[in-house]
Design an enzyme around this catalytic site. Structure first.
Site, PDB file in Angstrom:
ATOM      1  N   TYR A 187      16.442  35.847  48.024  1.00  0.00           N
ATOM      2  CA  TYR A 187      15.397  36.142  46.712  1.00  0.00           C
ATOM      3  C   TYR A 187      14.420  35.447  46.825  1.00  0.00           C
ATOM      4  O   TYR A 187      13.411  36.679  45.894  1.00  0.00           O
ATOM      5  CB  TYR A 187      16.004  35.140  46.492  1.00  0.00           C
ATOM      6  CG  TYR A 187      15.613  34.498  44.588  1.00  0.00           C
ATOM      7  CD1 TYR A 187      16.932  35.052  43.313  1.00  0.00           C
ATOM      8  CD2 TYR A 187      14.609  33.302  44.509  1.00  0.00           C
ATOM      9  CE1 TYR A 187      16.372  35.126  42.632  1.00  0.00           C
ATOM     10  CE2 TYR A 187      14.613  33.366  42.765  1.00  0.00           C
ATOM     11  CZ  TYR A 187      15.105  34.125  41.954  1.00  0.00           C
ATOM     12  OH  TYR A 187      14.793  34.205  40.628  1.00  0.00           O
ATOM     13  N   ARG A 209      21.149  37.637  28.288  1.00  0.00           N
ATOM     14  CA  ARG A 209      21.891  36.424  28.769  1.00  0.00           C
ATOM     15  C   ARG A 209      20.686  35.945  29.721  1.00  0.00           C
ATOM     16  O   ARG A 209      19.542  36.128  29.589  1.00  0.00           O
ATOM     17  CB  ARG A 209      22.758  36.465  30.515  1.00  0.00           C
ATOM     18  CG  ARG A 209      24.370  37.330  29.407  1.00  0.00           C
ATOM     19  CD  ARG A 209      25.222  36.736  30.530  1.00  0.00           C
ATOM     20  NE  ARG A 209      24.819  37.447  32.284  1.00  0.00           N
ATOM     21  CZ  ARG A 209      25.553  36.740  33.092  1.00  0.00           C
ATOM     22  NH1 ARG A 209      25.704  36.100  33.239  1.00  0.00           N
ATOM     23  NH2 ARG A 209      25.183  37.681  34.036  1.00  0.00           N
ATOM     24  N   GLN A 269      17.199  30.903  49.566  1.00  0.00           N
ATOM     25  CA  GLN A 269      16.486  31.931  49.358  1.00  0.00           C
ATOM     26  C   GLN A 269      15.319  32.891  50.406  1.00  0.00           C
ATOM     27  O   GLN A 269      14.654  33.047  49.036  1.00  0.00           O
ATOM     28  CB  GLN A 269      16.200  31.159  47.579  1.00  0.00           C
ATOM     29  CG  GLN A 269      16.677  30.267  46.911  1.00  0.00           C
ATOM     30  CD  GLN A 269      16.246  30.939  45.430  1.00  0.00           C
ATOM     31  OE1 GLN A 269      15.391  30.112  45.353  1.00  0.00           O
ATOM     32  NE2 GLN A 269      16.996  31.392  44.711  1.00  0.00           N
TER      33      GLN A 269
END
Ligand code: CAA
Length: 243
Positions: A152, A17, A149
């Site tokens: 992340y 994906r 974030q």
């Protein structure tokens, strides 16, 4: 030389994906043998395999044993992995004040711990062959930070120190380790950002648009090329000028 390129085996995590799927297709179209991993989305993986003919395998990259078993299975079936593209990653965006322990740990496990497991699992085969390409998909946000974030960005920044260290250890063994740092690319992950916020972000991209997954895939294929053997410990930014 051409025969050798044709036979190289590439493993792409999260390869069915988004950016990963484009990377899988890029290598497949260039004649490499490709195996793409996926985690949860079986339907998307099946569709991807049917449409492309690319081999897929399901395992959770945040699980050490699953990584070792998965790599062993691929090696038994297809041979030594020459090129690892570690692209699988998740977000759990939240400002630091609201971030839960689960938001933090799930992102670190999936994006960073996986890097250690997968690299160890593929490295011995590469050393035997005196050839290898380790490519880690980081992010512009790992280099510059982003609101919401901290988890992340921390995981993606850590990939840089990891790759640079492995690059040094492997420098005389024909194995390179590099990072690609994409900017905002038109994928489901980016489209999940609240619309008004995404519009603000796009207005800060100098080229004035999101990147395409194919633009990132092309950069990854450059780092994987036999002729890129002098590029190691590098960060290749592909972000439309967003520094
Ligand atoms: N740039 C500019 N403004 C931003 C911003 C950003 N990146 N992020 C938040 N803001 C602004 C919002 O527009 C909003 O402004 P107003 O008060 O003027 O409306 C304010 O900050 C507060 O934002 P929210 O109302 O959304 O606050 P929240 O607490 O509900 O959520 C958030 C905060 C989690 C940071 C949310 O805004 C968000 O998801 N931001 C996007 C984070 C992001 O960029 N994620 C990248 C995902 S894609 C990816 O990770 C791939 C990659 O590698 C690039």
């Amino acid at each position: 030389m051409f025969g050798q390129i044709m036979s190289r085996l590439v493993l792409i995590t999260g390869g069915t994906r988004g950016i990963g799927a484009a990377i899988s297709r890029e290598f497949h179209n260039k004649g490499y043998r490709v195996v793409a991993t996926y985690s949860n989305n079986k339907d998307a993986a099946l569709k991807f395999r049917t449409n492309t003919g690319i081999a897929t395998i399901q395992f959770d990259v945040s699980d050490e044993k699953a990584c070792f078993d998965g790599i062993k299975h691929i090696t038994d079936e297809h041979g030594i992995i020459d090129i690892l593209v570690h692209n699988a990653g998740i977000t759990a965006d939240s400002t630091i004040r609201k971030m839960t322990s689960n938001d933090w740990h799930s992102v670190i496990h999936t994006n960073l711990d996986s890097c250690f497991y997968l690299t160890q699992a593929v490295l011995e085969g590469m050393i035997q062959r005196n050839f290898g390409r380790l490519i880690y998909v980081s992010s512009v946000n790992g280099l510059k930070g982003q609101r919401g974030q901290s988890n992340y960005a921390a995981s993606k920044a850590a990939l840089v120190g990891f790759a640079k260290s492995v690059a040094l250890e492997m420098a005389t063994k024909g194995i390179t380790a590099n990072v690609i740092a994409p900017g905002y690319v038109d994928t489901e992950m980016v489209r999940a950002v609240p619309e008004a916020v995404l519009a603000k972000i796009i207005s800060t991209i100098p080229v004035g648009r999101l990147g395409t997954a194919e633009e990132i895939a092309y950069c990854v294929s450059f780092l994987a090329d036999e002729r890129a053997g002098f590029v190691t410990g590098a960060i290749l930014s592909a972000n439309g000028g967003m520094y």
